[in-house]
Design a protein around this motif. Structure first.
Motif, PDB file in Angstrom:
ATOM      1  N   GLY A  16      -5.349   2.222  -6.209  1.00 16.29           N
ATOM      2  CA  GLY A  16      -6.762   2.506  -6.407  1.00 16.29           C
ATOM      3  C   GLY A  16      -7.482   1.465  -7.235  1.00 16.29           C
ATOM      4  O   GLY A  16      -8.704   1.531  -7.400  1.00 16.29           O
ATOM      5  N   ARG A  17      -6.734   0.480  -7.761  1.00 11.69           N
ATOM      6  CA  ARG A  17      -7.379  -0.544  -8.597  1.00 11.69           C
ATOM      7  C   ARG A  17      -8.369  -1.389  -7.798  1.00 11.69           C
ATOM      8  O   ARG A  17      -9.317  -1.938  -8.355  1.00 11.69           O
ATOM      9  CB  ARG A  17      -6.319  -1.450  -9.232  1.00 11.69           C
ATOM     10  N   ALA A  18      -8.137  -1.498  -6.508  1.00  7.77           N
ATOM     11  CA  ALA A  18      -9.054  -2.268  -5.655  1.00  7.77           C
ATOM     12  C   ALA A  18     -10.267  -1.442  -5.237  1.00  7.77           C
ATOM     13  O   ALA A  18     -11.116  -1.935  -4.496  1.00  7.77           O
ATOM     14  CB  ALA A  18      -8.317  -2.787  -4.421  1.00  7.77           C
ATOM     15  N   GLY A  19     -10.324  -0.199  -5.697  1.00  7.25           N
ATOM     16  CA  GLY A  19     -11.477   0.647  -5.408  1.00  7.25           C
ATOM     17  C   GLY A  19     -11.579   1.043  -3.945  1.00  7.25           C
ATOM     18  O   GLY A  19     -10.599   1.050  -3.197  1.00  7.25           O
ATOM     19  N   LEU A  20     -12.794   1.362  -3.541  1.00  4.84           N
ATOM     20  CA  LEU A  20     -13.038   1.815  -2.172  1.00  4.84           C
ATOM     21  C   LEU A  20     -12.668   0.740  -1.151  1.00  4.84           C
ATOM     22  O   LEU A  20     -12.187   1.046  -0.060  1.00  4.84           O
ATOM     23  CB  LEU A  20     -14.504   2.212  -2.022  1.00  4.84           C
ATOM     24  N   TRP A  25      -9.525  -0.939   3.413  1.00  5.89           N
ATOM     25  CA  TRP A  25      -8.662  -1.976   4.001  1.00  5.89           C
ATOM     26  C   TRP A  25      -7.405  -1.351   4.592  1.00  5.89           C
ATOM     27  O   TRP A  25      -7.006  -1.699   5.715  1.00  5.89           O
ATOM     28  CB  TRP A  25      -8.293  -2.993   2.925  1.00  5.89           C
ATOM     29  N   LEU A  26      -6.775  -0.420   3.870  1.00  3.78           N
ATOM     30  CA  LEU A  26      -5.573   0.235   4.391  1.00  3.78           C
ATOM     31  C   LEU A  26      -5.881   1.051   5.643  1.00  3.78           C
ATOM     32  O   LEU A  26      -5.071   1.102   6.578  1.00  3.78           O
ATOM     33  CB  LEU A  26      -4.963   1.138   3.324  1.00  3.78           C
ATOM     34  N   LEU A  27      -7.040   1.669   5.683  1.00  5.92           N
ATOM     35  CA  LEU A  27      -7.392   2.519   6.815  1.00  5.92           C
ATOM     36  C   LEU A  27      -7.891   1.735   8.021  1.00  5.92           C
ATOM     37  O   LEU A  27      -7.588   2.088   9.172  1.00  5.92           O
ATOM     38  CB  LEU A  27      -8.464   3.531   6.403  1.00  5.92           C
ATOM     39  N   VAL A 321     -12.263  10.296  -7.020  1.00  9.08           N
ATOM     40  CA  VAL A 321     -13.609   9.726  -6.935  1.00  9.08           C
ATOM     41  C   VAL A 321     -13.880   8.729  -8.057  1.00  9.08           C
ATOM     42  O   VAL A 321     -14.361   7.618  -7.801  1.00  9.08           O
ATOM     43  CB  VAL A 321     -14.677  10.838  -6.892  1.00  9.08           C
ATOM     44  N   PRO A 322     -13.565   9.058  -9.349  1.00 12.01           N
ATOM     45  CA  PRO A 322     -13.814   8.071 -10.410  1.00 12.01           C
ATOM     46  C   PRO A 322     -13.009   6.785 -10.240  1.00 12.01           C
ATOM     47  O   PRO A 322     -13.442   5.717 -10.682  1.00 12.01           O
ATOM     48  CB  PRO A 322     -13.404   8.811 -11.684  1.00 12.01           C
ATOM     49  N   LEU A 323     -11.842   6.889  -9.590  1.00 12.88           N
ATOM     50  CA  LEU A 323     -11.019   5.703  -9.385  1.00 12.88           C
ATOM     51  C   LEU A 323     -11.677   4.747  -8.397  1.00 12.88           C
ATOM     52  O   LEU A 323     -11.634   3.523  -8.571  1.00 12.88           O
ATOM     53  CB  LEU A 323      -9.632   6.124  -8.875  1.00 12.88           C
TER      54      LEU A 323
END
Length: 501
Positions: A16-20, A25-27, A321-323
């Motif tokens: 989650g460090r890369a955010g949304l 990207w994974l999806l 969500v905050p991540l």
């Protein structure tokens, strides 16, 4: 490779460090998609069989472990059969240990289910129904495999379905209906391993019926079937123009409940172009909910559900969500704190029967009026919970469809529900509406929607505005300790429709 994908790190994306951007990207990224296609192709019996894939749904969770789950429909090109579509589930976890995970995937239950699926021809054209990709922290499952629902393979086997339907018809007291077909085609409608499964059975005979099978764990299916039948009887005797979708029967040994094909249009679809007919349907929905909240004791209901339990669920659904959007973290924490403080000042009342997931998607519009479905979350709770969730659901759909008229839609619903309802209940409903808007940021918004962040911010702003209004209007309310409201006036004659649909 797009600018968004360049330099993307797998560990940052999974944590989650890369955010949304990392989750998207994974999806949707080219490299992860290529890895997934390669692994799926390796599971198939011949090269060149894999067609297009469609991402249906995705979920990201932080607690107890970080996990991203995605659900796809994949097209398979099969010679001589015209092809097929297969549901698959993909899960990523950053902290999996290869040796521990390998042992978990090689359990006898998984192996036995794969063998059974292969023997019945349900796996074909797949040679295997699971795959793990340690380098990508990825695990793939192909329907109909799910160790948490061992009956899924049998419920997906056309040869077994006919016997199961016959048993279910007997369990329903031999209720009259169409003659069972000699063969049914089986389609997976919802495949979410470990959580829920819905199958569609289409008769191979001309004019044959379509049946839906919903799978449960343990005795839960029998309990839900009993609840729905009792509630449907109550609603039928006290409300015209709205009915419940009744089970056709159940197969207790398989923990399967069967439902008929529901024709019509989901109510939320009409919110794209709302008008007088839509307002009338929303009023009918409010009337139906009022009747349900006055239902006598329903057997085997869980609960009562507390306000703190609702808060806990909101926090769980929104934990990620905050991540992905750090600015939302403080807003969510503040909104939950304000809701808790405000709730303590509001008068309470005894719990009643509640639907638990009362929203426009669960109403279908048909020539007879409305049909209400999906009572899996029903139980004892504050009736204001159902009201608030429906109001928030309307706000969400009006925002998604970008249509004006939310106020009129909500007022139409409340016009049907409010006669006889206390002011205090409606105030609590607005509080639950604000909480539901917060929960929608983690439960209802699509992670692969490009405007996800914008919609999160708008929903939180709407929740904040609601709480502002409630706080201003309830400053002089006394604390709720020991306060109870009188029961609503009993239902007299069945409610009648005013005018035609």
């Amino acid at each position: 490779m797009s600018e968004e994908e360049s330099g993307m790190n797998l560990a940052d994306a999974l944590s989650g460090r890369a955010g949304l951007k990392g989750v998207r990207w994974l999806l949707l990224g080219a490299e992860p998609r290529e890895v997934l296609r390669h692994e799926l192709s390796a599971l198939l019996s011949a090269p060149g069989m894999l067609g297009a894939s469609h991402l249906r749904h995705a979920k990201f969770r932080v607690k107890p472990d970080v996990k991203l789950s995605a659900y796809f429909d994949v097209s398979i090109r099969a010679r001589g059969s015209g092809g097929q579509t297969r549901a698959i589930a993909v899960m990523w976890k950053p902290k999996w240990r290869a040796e521990k995970v390998a042992a978990g995937w090689a359990t006898p239950d998984v192996a036995q289910m794969e063998v059974e699926a292969l023997r019945c021809g349900l796996a074909a054209p797949f040679r295997r129904l699971t795959a793990r990709v340690p380098g990508w922290r990825m695990y793939i499952q192909v329907s109909p495999l799910d160790p948490c629902f061992p009956q899924l393979v049998r419920a997906s086997d056309p040869e077994h379905v006919q016997n199961m339907l016959a048993i279910a018809k007997t369990s329903n007291g031999g209720a009259p209906g169409r003659r069972l077909a000699s063969h049914y085609a089986v389609t997976s409608i919802k495949y979410q391993p470990g959580q829920r499964h819905v199958l569609r059975y289409d008769s191979a005979e001309a004019g044959g019926e379509t049946i839906f099978a919903k799978l449960y764990k343990g005795e839960e299916g029998s309990r839900i079937s009993t609840v729905v039948t009792q509630v449907a009887d109550w609603l039928a005797s006290h409300q015209e123009g709205v009915a419940c979708l009744r089970p056709l029967g159940q197969a207790p040994d398989e923990a399967v409940v069967l439902y008929p094909l529901l024709t019509g249009t989901p109510l939320h679809q009409s919110l794209r172009r709302p008008g007088r007919r839509t307002w009338r349907h929303l009023e009918l929905a409010g009337q139906a909910l009022s009747v349900l909240h006055q239902a006598p004791q329903v057997a085997e209901l869980p609960g009562p559900r507390s306000f703190e339990a609702e808060i806990t669920e909101v926090e769980h659904k929104c934990d990620f969500v905050p991540l992905l959007l750090p600015s939302a973290g403080a807003a969510i924490e503040s909104l939950i704190g304000r809701a808790r403080d405000l709730y303590e000042r509001l008068p309470q009342e005894p719990p009643t029967f509640t639907h638990g997931d009362f929203k426009a998607e669960h109403f279908w519009v048909n020539p007879r009026g409305l049909t209400l479905m999906d009572f899996d979350a029903s139980g004892l709770a504050d009736p204001a919970l159902d009201v608030g969730r429906f109001l928030a659901d309307l706000a969400l759909w009006y925002a998604i469809w970008q249509q004006p008229g939310l106020k009129q839609g909500q007022e139409s619903f409340l016009a049907g529900y409010a006669p006889g309802a206390s002011r205090e209940r409606l105030v609590r409903a607005r509080l639950y509406e604000a909480l539901e808007l917060v929960r929608c940021t983690g439960r209802r918004l699509s992670l692969f929607d490009r405007d996800w962040a914008g919609r999160v911010r708008r929903l939180l702003a709407c929740a904040a505005a609601l709480l502002d209004d409630l706080t201003a209007g309830t400053r002089r309310m006394r604390p709720s300790a020991g306060t109870r409201l009188s029961k609503r006036r009993p239902i007299g004659k069945p409610l009648r429709r005013r005018g035609s649909l």
